[in-house]
Scaffold this motif. Structure first.
Motif, PDB file in Angstrom:
ATOM      1  N   SER A 764      21.395  24.889  18.672  1.00 38.30           N
ATOM      2  CA  SER A 764      23.082  24.578  19.526  1.00 38.30           C
ATOM      3  C   SER A 764      22.688  25.548  20.574  1.00 38.30           C
ATOM      4  N   ALA A 765      21.654  26.493  20.459  1.00 38.47           N
ATOM      5  CA  ALA A 765      21.795  27.535  22.174  1.00 38.47           C
ATOM      6  C   ALA A 765      21.394  26.707  22.993  1.00 38.47           C
ATOM      7  N   LEU A 766      20.116  25.867  22.846  1.00 37.08           N
ATOM      8  CA  LEU A 766      19.787  24.760  23.758  1.00 37.08           C
ATOM      9  C   LEU A 766      20.596  23.409  24.166  1.00 37.08           C
ATOM     10  N   SER A 767      21.500  23.158  23.340  1.00 34.50           N
ATOM     11  CA  SER A 767      21.866  22.310  23.303  1.00 34.50           C
ATOM     12  C   SER A 767      22.282  21.317  24.903  1.00 34.50           C
ATOM     13  N   GLY A 768      22.274  20.646  25.263  1.00 33.37           N
ATOM     14  CA  GLY A 768      23.243  19.657  26.565  1.00 33.37           C
ATOM     15  C   GLY A 768      21.945  20.590  27.575  1.00 33.37           C
ATOM     16  N   ARG A 769      22.417  20.159  29.343  1.00 31.33           N
ATOM     17  CA  ARG A 769      21.529  20.203  30.284  1.00 31.33           C
ATOM     18  C   ARG A 769      22.308  22.033  30.448  1.00 31.33           C
ATOM     19  N   ARG A 770      23.275  22.702  30.171  1.00 34.37           N
ATOM     20  CA  ARG A 770      23.596  23.670  30.311  1.00 34.37           C
ATOM     21  C   ARG A 770      22.832  24.334  29.780  1.00 34.37           C
ATOM     22  N   GLY A 771      22.806  24.200  28.423  1.00 37.55           N
ATOM     23  CA  GLY A 771      21.581  25.161  27.156  1.00 37.55           C
ATOM     24  C   GLY A 771      20.181  25.712  27.306  1.00 37.55           C
ATOM     25  N   LEU A 772      19.966  24.112  28.616  1.00 38.62           N
ATOM     26  CA  LEU A 772      18.725  24.523  29.155  1.00 38.62           C
ATOM     27  C   LEU A 772      18.112  25.075  30.260  1.00 38.62           C
ATOM     28  N   GLU A 773      19.532  25.272  30.431  1.00 37.08           N
ATOM     29  CA  GLU A 773      19.595  26.055  32.169  1.00 37.08           C
ATOM     30  C   GLU A 773      19.084  27.296  31.935  1.00 37.08           C
ATOM     31  N   ASN A 774      20.426  27.605  30.918  1.00 39.45           N
ATOM     32  CA  ASN A 774      20.608  28.901  29.919  1.00 39.45           C
ATOM     33  C   ASN A 774      18.905  29.667  29.844  1.00 39.45           C
ATOM     34  N   PHE A 775      18.904  28.436  28.953  1.00 36.85           N
ATOM     35  CA  PHE A 775      17.396  29.327  28.534  1.00 36.85           C
ATOM     36  C   PHE A 775      16.646  29.822  29.535  1.00 36.85           C
TER      37      PHE A 775
END
Length: 843
Positions: A764-775
């Motif tokens: 769930s931490a990498l879900s969606g575009r926001r998760g990818l950007e945070n990563f």
């Protein structure tokens, strides 16, 4: 033969790769005997010839006679065994361990192999010739008794090259693509013609060049065997599309690797022959493709621009190469298999990064290699990505999308740390900018380096055990006498004793590595490999003799977090706050915090007490030994020991731990890491190169942890020690950024053989575009603080636990182990448990 159009497929493209993968994993890997029989035949015929010529003629004899096969649906051909994912054996390095494990290799927990009774007999018959002739036996003869004792007591293990070939190299693939082995042969012939019989090194240099010529011819003729096989199969083939494919394969194998590649398809086939034949010559692993996206790109671009190639077919060829990389395999001894679990050959391919002029050279193939990992979804290659401030954001997002799948790929590497780190070891700026990664996490300049990466595993926790026992292990004086630990009245004295034990064991590790290094140079020089490394031709030395431009030895230490936390606990509780006496701590460690010891340790404690009594002049007979054993068991398993252990564990739990963004603890960890990395720099190998430390474990932190007693950080005996530079599992409780901040405070530059930082995220931490950007932001932030490497598992604890219970439902679950990925269900339970224990992070 005429040329045939590329865009022909026997079945729809969407089906080819899944079917190739399905066929590859249909059966358990199998051990075959062909290579062992053939090399033995050749050696018997060349008894009185120089070793380098013997090696070349053996390589030639193997390639002329080893059975070959074209697997169904393949577009890229060349297989080391008839059985998919099978392996050959290499008796010139070692063989006794395999014969001893014939009856268990099929049922062992880590990396089992099928072996038929006929194969066992054939291997035994071949092995009989090698008694007294192996690199392993010669290396043992070169080691000092103290070194062998330290190895017996698991202070360190150089087993990787002790029993096998070295590997850990990237050759000049680009040169083979450009001029072929005919061109390399011509270079060797020209060099041979330029030297004089009277030259001081003529005998050695001339024979090396002759061996290279023999090896080049052997590779050319091997490809021709495949050309003929493809023609033969085409004549029998009734499917017209597959027949055209086989005819094209035949044409490719006539052209390459003899000549330079004239197309992307030929370049792919030529690359694969190099990769496969290096594995046939030697049993070394981590033979890494390196910057595949760079040296393959000119062929891709030329064919794409001319209309000869579609991007879709180029992608399929790359996908086929990725499948083939999973076909290569090797069998290790049972103990080593635990440390390298997952059938991995650590073939590292890296994309992105700078060129020698400092310009970013990300290209279309960089993205297509990431797509290939997604399509094939197998552990090999160990895909990596170079990151710097010029890395396109689109490439980072593409890489993050692959990471999000849970495959554990790619691993991320920081140009801004690795380039200056290599330069500090004498690599030029231009060469350092062009680095690639070998095996797990080890940087080097391709085509110029014999790095001897992964040269040994050094468990930093074991010297601490010696401190508590005045240099003894199981009653044997293994390390120097540093005094009674209870008499050390300052932390500085205690820490000094640890450094003394560390430096002594590092010196013995160097002795072991150099003994093995010399044995390889004397008994197993590799002329085929050496023909593709600068500057072996000019120097007249094989890679094993120091012919490479850059020569290093890179043993790795692990357990940094355990040692940092342990020493900080001792400093805090025993010396600063005086909440705990050294006697109490020693008793807690000796009894495993009251949680019991295995029979081997109880027997060793009994023996040690008996020795002390005998030295004091007391009678020690069967009756006394029985009484000692009873008292030892009572002390270890008593309710008092457990209660005392629990009391001390509660105190330990309150002491700050590495991995939580505590600057004081992190600075302490940095200094602890120096106890391994700094002493290493004093030493040099027989090839004239420097030792350089790495901080990564592969997966040896699990089996070697099982040989390690309790440690003052609260870790129980026999449990895994911390992997790489990662915090201890479960101790990093303040989130991924805090953990990354802590790890970044270590000196990654001094560990120029590579550092390894694992993190695990819930999907769930990498879900969606926001998760990818945070990563991506986390990676950039860590790298801005001079962290060197990051890799990730993105899988829930629940999924892993369910996969343990129902492995048949998770046959394709790939996870990141250490510096490599593996199918989760192929790992031993102890290694699976270690991955499950890692802290599960979220943003």
């Amino acid at each position: 033969m005429g040329l045939y159009t590329y865009d022909n497929t026997a079945i729809p493209k969407s089906d080819r790769i899944p079917k190739l993968v399905e066929n590859l994993y249909a059966k358990m890997p199998e051990i075959e005997s062909a290579r062992a029989r053939l090399i033995t035949e050749s050696y018997k015929q060349t008894e009185n010839e120089p070793i380098i010529i013997r090696r070349a003629k053996a390589f030639e004899h193997i390639l002329e006679n080893i059975p070959i096969v074209i697997r169904d649906l393949e577009l890229i051909v060349g297989s080391t065994t008839l059985a998919p994912r099978g392996c050959q054996t290499y008796p010139e390095f070692s063989y006794e361990w395999l014969e001893a494990e014939f009856d268990t290799v099929e049922t062992r927990s880590a990396d089992p192999f099928y072996i038929s009774e006929q194969t066992k007999q054939e291997i035994k018959e071949a092995d009989a010739y090698w008694k007294g002739k192996t690199t392993s036996e010669l290396a043992t003869a070169y080691m000092e008794p103290e070194t062998l004792t330290a190895m017996e007591h698991n202070m360190f293990t150089p087993g990787n090259y002790f029993y096998n070939g070295v590997g850990h190299v990237t050759v000049k693939y680009w040169e083979v693509l450009d001029i072929g082995f005919a061109g390399i042969r011509e270079k060797a012939e020209a060099e041979l013609a330029s030297i004089s019989y009277a030259d001081g090194n003529y005998q050695k240099k001339s024979r090396l060049l002759q061996a290279m010529i023999i090896s080049c011819n052997a590779a050319i003729n091997y490809a021709r065997r495949y050309a003929q096989l493809a023609l033969d199969e085409a004549q029998k083939c009734t499917d017209e599309k597959r027949k055209l494919e086989l005819l094209q394969i035949a044409q490719n194998c006539v052209n390459v690797p003899e000549k330079g590649a004239t197309s992307f398809y030929e370049a792919c086939q030529s690359f694969w022959f190099v990769q496969q034949l290096l594995q046939i010559e030697s049993s070394g692993h981590s033979i890494s493709p390196g910057r595949f996206d760079q040296y393959m790109y000119p062929y891709y671009k030329k064919d794409l621009d001319s209309g000869k190639l579609t991007r879709e077919f180029a992608q399929e060829l790359i996908d086929c190469i990725f499948v083939k990389l999973n076909d290569l395999n090797k069998c290790r001894d049972g103990a080593s298999a635990e440390g390298f679990a997952g059938y991995s050959l650590f073939q590292n391919m890296i994309v992105g990064g700078q060129n020698s002029e400092g310009i970013d050279v990300t290209n279309d193939l960089s993205f297509m290699c990431i797509d290939a990992s997604h399509h094939v979804f197998l552990p090999a290659p160990s895909l990596s990505i170079r990151v710097w401030n010029g890395t396109p954001h689109d490439l980072m997002i593409k890489a993050a999308e692959l990471t999000r799948t849970g495959i554990g790929l790619p691993a991320y590497y920081n140009d801004e740390v690795i380039i200056p780190s290599l330069m500090s070891r004498g690599v030029t700026l231009e060469d350092a900018r062009d680095y690639n990664i070998i095996g797990c996490v080890e940087p080097q300049k391709a085509g110029k380096t014999d790095g001897w990466h992964d040269a040994a595993f050094f468990n930093m926790c074991r010297p601490l055990e010696l401190v508590f026992h005045n240099g003894k292990d199981k009653g044997v004086q293994v390390g120097p006498q540093t005094g009674n630990v209870e008499d050390m009245d300052t932390f500085e004295k205690f820490y000094h004793a640890y450094k003394v034990q560390m430096e002594y064991m590092i010196k013995l590790l160097v002795n072991a590595d150099n003994a093995i290094d010399m044995a390889h140079a004397e008994r197993c020089p590799l002329p085929f490999l050496s023909s593709m490394i600068d500057d072996c031709m000019k120097s007249g030395k094989s890679v094993q003799e120091g012919g490479a431009v850059y020569n290093f030895t890179g043993p790795q230490g692990f357990g940094i977090a355990n040692m940092a936390d342990s020493l900080y606990v001792v400093k805090t509780l025993v010396y600063d706050e005086k909440k705990l006496s050294m006697k109490e701590l020693k008793e807690a460690l000796t009894t495993n915090y009251g949680h019991g010891l295995n029979q081997e340790d109880i027997a060793a404690m009994t023996s040690e007490v008996a020795q002390d009594m005998a030295a004091a002049g007391q009678q020690v007979g069967p009756t006394e030994i029985a009484a000692i054993l009873q008292s030892v068991v009572a002390a270890v398993e008593s309710p008092e020991a457990k209660a005392n252990g629990e009391r001390i564990l509660k105190m330990i739990e309150e002491v700050p731990k590495f991995g939580n963004d505590d600057p004081e603890v992190d600075a302490f960890a940095r200094d602890v890491a120096y106890t391994y990395t700094k002493p290493m720099l004093k030493y040099y190998n027989p090839r004239g190169g420097q030792f350089q430390a790495g901080l990564y474990p592969v997966s040896a932190n699990v089996p070697l942890g099982a040989q390690t007693g309790a440690t003052p950080d609260g870790r129980f005996a026999y449990q895994p020690v911390a992997d790489g530079v990662s915090p201890s599992a479960g101790k990093d409780v303040n989130g991924p950024t805090a953990a990354a901040n802590s790890v970044s405070r270590l000196d990654h530059g001094i560990a120029s053989n590579g550092t390894l930082f694992n993190q695990k995220f819930h999907p769930s931490a990498l879900s969606g575009r926001r998760g990818l950007e945070n990563f991506v932001g986390l990676i950039r932030s860590y790298f801005d603080q001079k962290g060197s490497h990051m890799q990730f598992n993105v899988v829930s604890r629940e999924t892993l636990l369910d996969a343990q219970k129902h492995p048949e439902q998770y046959k394709h679950l790939v996870v990141r182990v250490a510096g490599y990925s593996a199918l989760f269900t192929t790992l031993s339970k102890s290694l699976q448990d270690d991955i499950i224990r890692r802290t599960e992070q979220g943003f």
